[in-house]
Structure formats: C-alpha cells, structure tokens
Design a protein around this motif. Sequence first.
Motif, PDB file in Angstrom:
ATOM      1  N   SER A   1      68.967  29.792  -7.926  1.00  0.00           N
ATOM      2  CA  SER A   1      68.256  28.828  -8.760  1.00  0.00           C
ATOM      3  C   SER A   1      68.291  27.440  -8.120  1.00  0.00           C
TER       4      SER A   1
ATOM      5  N   ALA B   1      70.108  28.839 -14.386  1.00  0.00           N
ATOM      6  CA  ALA B   1      69.285  27.647 -14.586  1.00  0.00           C
ATOM      7  C   ALA B   1      69.843  26.449 -13.835  1.00  0.00           C
ATOM      8  N   GLN B   2      68.937  25.572 -13.447  1.00  0.00           N
ATOM      9  CA  GLN B   2      69.360  24.293 -12.897  1.00  0.00           C
ATOM     10  C   GLN B   2      70.190  23.545 -13.937  1.00  0.00           C
TER      11      GLN B   2
ATOM     12  N   TRP C   1      65.837  30.853 -15.535  1.00  0.00           N
ATOM     13  CA  TRP C   1      65.652  29.755 -14.579  1.00  0.00           C
ATOM     14  C   TRP C   1      64.871  28.581 -15.162  1.00  0.00           C
TER      15      TRP C   1
ATOM     16  N   SER D   1      65.568  26.874 -17.664  1.00  0.00           N
ATOM     17  CA  SER D   1      66.550  25.899 -18.144  1.00  0.00           C
ATOM     18  C   SER D   1      66.125  25.314 -19.489  1.00  0.00           C
TER      19      SER D   1
ATOM     20  N   GLY E   1      60.023  27.270 -18.451  1.00  0.00           N
ATOM     21  CA  GLY E   1      60.796  26.177 -19.015  1.00  0.00           C
ATOM     22  C   GLY E   1      59.950  25.132 -19.706  1.00  0.00           C
TER      23      GLY E   1
END
Length: 779
Positions: free
Chosen positions: A395, A461-462, A582, A584, A696
């Motif tokens: 990610s 996720a970031q 991903w 987030s 997202g």
Amino acid sequence: MLILLTSLVLAAIGLTLGGLGGWLVTLGGSWYYLIVGLAFLGTAWLLLRRRAEALWLYSAILVGSILWAVWEVGFDWWQLGARGGVIVLLGIWLWMPWIRNRLGQGRLGGGVILAVANVLAIIVAVYSMFQDPQDIAGSLNTDVVAATPNLGADFDDGDWQQYGRTPYGQRYSPLDQITTENVANLAPAWTYQTGDVKLPEDVGETTYQVTPIKIDDTLYICTPHNLAIALDARTGTEKWRFDANSGLNPDRQHQTCRGVTYWADPAAAAGSACATRVYLPTADARLIALDATTGQVCASFADAGTLHLEAGMKYSPAGYYYSTSPPVAVDGKLIIGGAVNDNYSTQEQSGVIRAFDALTGELVWNWDSGNPQDTTPIDIAGGETYTTNSPNSWSVFAVDAALGLVYVPLGNQVPDQIGIGRSANVEKYSSSIVALDIASGRDVWVQQFVHHDLWDMDVPAQPVLLDINGPDGAPVPALVGPTKQGDIYVLDRRTGAPLLAMTEEPAPQGAIEGDFTAATQPTSALSFKPEPLEEKDMWGITLFDQLMCRIALHQHRYEGRYTPPSLQGSIVYPGNFGTFNWGSVAVDPERQVMFGMPTYLAFTSRLVPAAEIPPKGQGEKGSEQGLNRNDGAPYGVFMGPFLGPLGIPCQAPGWGFVAGADLRTGEIAYKHRNGTVRDMTPLPLPFKVGVPGIGGPMITRGGVVFLGAAVDNFLRAYDLTTGNQLWETRLPAGGQSTPMTYSVDGKQYVVIVAGGHGSIGTKPGDYVLAYTLDDDTSG
C-alpha cells in the motif's frame, strides 16, 4: 385441479423445509424450519381433503412465521422479506375465492382468520420498509477545532500533489467552492479515455485504482498496463503519454496502478530537462523516471532511467513481485515497497523497504524486516540478498518530514493462513505499522494490530496523519490506522502509543497441528468491527437458500473474529476484502473527524493438505477466490466469499456503509447503508441495501465528501456532518478508485477514474471524468 396443484406445491415445500430443517436441527440449529415444514405437509393434506382446517393451520403458519421473524431480526425489511415472501404469497393465494370457496364447512371462519393473518403480514411488511435497524443517525461536530490545521505540506490550495494530496494522506482539500448547498449543481466538465482497456488475456485482478495528482495546470495518471499520461487540468486534453511496455504475465496476481509520484529537483535550473519528474511504478517490478514536462525518460536516473526493483532478491520468479502503489518522495529520497503474490510460493521475493536517491537512483538504505537491525545497503553486486518472503508493504506510505519519519503499513509472509515456522522478526512486524527513520531507515517504533496473523489481515491502507487536540487542548501529532478487521487505531505518531484506548480481547483457540493461535488480539476504542455472525444473520432471496446458508454456517468452524483456519473450513469475518482496504479513510484536520466506508463481507477458508493439491498447471496458484497453492508449505488454502446456492452473500445486508467518527473521542456519529444492487442483479433494481465497495473517500473544506467505490457504478457526494447523500452521477464503468479535487483559473473540479475492478466484477473501462459547478452556481 387448482386444489390438487396447490396441495402438491404445499407438500413439496413441506418436504423441502422439513427435510433440510431436520438436517439443521441435527447441526444444532433452529427448529423453525422442521416445524413449519411439517405444518406445510399438514396443510397440504387438509387442503387435498378439502377441509377448511387447512386455512386455520396455514393462518397459524403465517402468524407464527411473522412473530418468529420479528423476534429474530426486528423490523428489517431485507431480512423479513426473505423469511416471509413465499409464505405470504401462498397465504394470499389460499385466501382467494377459487381456493377458499371449494373447502367444506367452516371455510367462512377460516377465511376470516387467514384474511386477518394476511393483513397482519402486509402491515408488518409496509412498516418494516420504513425502518432500518442498522442505521445510526447522528451528526459530527461542526466546530473548527484547529483554525490553521497542519496539512502536511505547503503548496497551493488548488493542487493535489500526492496520492492522499499531501504526505499526510488526509484526502482533504482546503477548497470550498463546492459546498453542501450547491453540490447538487455539479455537471460534467470533461471526459478523457486512456485507451488502456482490460484485455481477454489479462489476469482477473486487472483493476483501475489510480488517484490522479495535480501540479500547476497538469494532471498525472497511470493506467493498469503502466501508461503514464499527463492531462491539461482545464480541458482534460492529453499533453503526453509514456508506455512502460510492462507486457502481460499470467503469473501476476494484480495488474493495476494506484498512482505516480512527483518530485522537483531543488538544485535544477527552472525549465531544464528532468528538473521536475514523475516516477512510474510498473507491473514488472520497475520504477521509471520521466520528465514531468515532456514525458521523456530521465536517462541519468538509475539504469538509463529505470530502477530494477527485483535486484537483491534470492528468488525472483517473473510476475510474483511488482509495485502497485506510488513511492513517497521526501528529503531527496524515493521510498518504496512492493507487492508480493499472496499464497503462491514460500520462495518469493522479499518485502524489503528501500530508499533510493531521487536524482540518481542510488540505493541509500534498505529496511528488511527479516534483518531489521542493519539498514546499510546490501552488496548486490557481491551476491548479497534480502530475506526471502519477509512481510511486505503493497500500500501507500505516509510521511512526517518534520519528525523525520515514514510510516509503512505491513502485511504478512506467504502463506497467510499458516503460521508454522515463522521467525521472531516475522512475528514482530507482521500486520503492523512501522515508523522508519527517513535518514537511516532504522525502525523507531512498531505497533502490531494482529498477533500471529492467520487471516490475511495485513494493514492495507495508507496511514493518515493529522494533529488532534488532547485533553488540555494542545495539538498532539497523531496517526490514524484503518485495518481490515474493522479497528481504527489512533496513535501518537512520535511513539506509536495509543491516543484512543487499545486493549486486548480473548481470541478463539485451536489451530492445526504444529501451529498456534495468539491468546488475545488487539482492538481499538474506535472500531467498526462487526458483531459475530449468528444463524439469524443468514440470508437469501427466499426461505430456501436462507435455510441452506444456515446449514452452511453450522458446517463451517466459526467462533467469531479470528476463528483459526481449519481443514473443516472456517468462516473469516470480516473477510479478506476487509472492513477497510487500500482506500483508507479521509479526515478533516480542522474538525478532527473522519469519514470512511466500512464494508462487511464474510469469506470462508479451508486448508488443503499439500498432497491433495493438483500439479502445477492443473490448479490455481493464488487468488482471493479459489485454490491458493502455497507451494513449499504443508497446506494450500481454498477461499472465497461466503455465498449461498444462488451466488449471493449468505450474510444479510447491508454489506456496505458510510460512516463518520470523532477522532478525539472515538465516538461513531453516524452509519448509513451505501449503494444499491443496480449492477449486482440482472435487472437494474435501485434497492438501497448497502453494497460492498473498494476505494476511498475524499473530503473538501466545503463540508462535502466524495466517494465512488461501491459496486453500483456511481460517484456520490455526502454531507460530512450527517453522512446524508447530496448528489450522485452515473459512471460509465466501475469507480473503484479514490476521487480527488483541484482548482484552476478559480474553478474547482472533482475528478474520478472509472475503470472497474476485477475482484468484484464491476464494469471495466478507461475513463477519467471531471465535474464542476455550472457557471450560475460556481460563485
């Protein structure tokens, strides 16, 4: 004849419900289906003999079924409809004169009772249509907590320079031309098609997940087959394109690109070649430097403009390693991880995190979780290699340049579902966020979110960075970490210590021989983890497939979240797509609140002994659906969504929501079903059940949230305060990417890429779509 046919139908239903219901009882399940099956047989017998008691008995079935259904699930229309649909329709049929008038003495009284039962059923149905027991209605605070929030970078408000706009990954724009009052006036501004479409020979996981970046008057994107493209931000007209020629490889698990990275050389003369650069990650494990103005390769970077990321790997099978996410650029360095094919082989590439000189491509440091103490660049020319099959990071990273830290979300080693023989370092770093020193690569802290992960619960996720006011009102540097298992961790990003309570809860035990399960697992005070599945949560279009799902629940091992994998087959819930992935979450750093899209879709996993796995070429190698080979491991794993006989989820909807929470307190303010089944069914039905999604959200200072992601191919706008939907527009393909916003010439635009997602089967495409306010409402 009608009496005979109706009796046969009732008898067939009775035999089906009675037989399957008896099976369910032997598994420890509900007695309802067995009892109602016998009652159906009794009604059929009485009806065949033209006895009016058939109406009385069926009235009992109808009323009893209503009471039982409401007792189990309350007034939830989507669950009541599955339980009562067939029964209510038959009740109406039996009341019709051509049935009722052919019965013997007592039909008048029986008809009245059945009429009352039918009316009761209709009242319950209509009432439940206006109820939603799963909805949480509320509002986020509207107070500006931080008047001058830390956004993580200082550049023009109209730009979006990194994947999450800034190195903090907030997915927040300070633009406020588009507001909750005028967002309904958004209209198409321009459309661009890349020409990169999904091919018949592409792998199933060919997906379009890119978030464009915008610098000055130019947008930069990448495509699934690794084209880099620059577009005019005003018109969407193509400025240049570059084809990385990464080719196709059937051994790739993913064919995607989430974004490119922009970097300006501070020492270069303005306008000189490669003074500003775009770095393109590719599906064949390269990182290519391009001149941001012309799209030409920057030949002075690395090997004639290309970094070969497979360097230093002991094992490097083609197609097993690639970069799907853009690196971060900070302090003259490019810091990058890499995606490793899940569950293909134990002899795969390393999950090493590396920093390269952004100008020259020279390796500056490498952090290998298999050898974390030594970050000195290895001697690749001398034959040194990184640790094989160490936890990787596929990610996006977040960066706090002031603290000198880069925050890396980590996954697991192959195989995900088998923990036999893992090293101490793997046990320490798997499924965690690790903070690395930007200068040296050494880890400063690590916070793990799953102990001895056996469920593919990598941190997907970031991490999101913002400053959160503490109890004394002073801002605290914070990190928000969304996870697949539904917990959202709020940590002090200086130390990794929790700002919202982080506790340990007992976990199910009983792993396969030779393995073990952790006694406890972490959880956060801010959590969207689902309640454990129960038999009453099973669902179907009809009573019959719902019953089959109840049987399937009992046939699998399931003891709640973190049920260990098994040879019998276990239910994994939340499933492999996770509650968050991903995409987030997005945060508003002024109000210190978040907006996310929790998704709930159970999976199953069943361990398969290696001796029972077909030879290579005769079985799948790895996927989120099907047989995962795990070559070199004692077991493969067969996994996929927990579906009923009609191919729909066994668990009741909603499967997807939008939600808002206060990051200072951990309080969830609202949670609403999101999305319709329009693109999940043969008919375009607009039923808002709450559907799965992957992608997202993005927040603007105007109080508006934009989100595609859901499987029904819409881009929607929401009120950040309440979560209520304000606007939607139909997309020409699946919108499984995160939108962004920018401004040019005083006009704000919203952009989303619509190209579909192979895993969830949304429509593929190659669209970049921009929206703006019409001239009368743009201010």
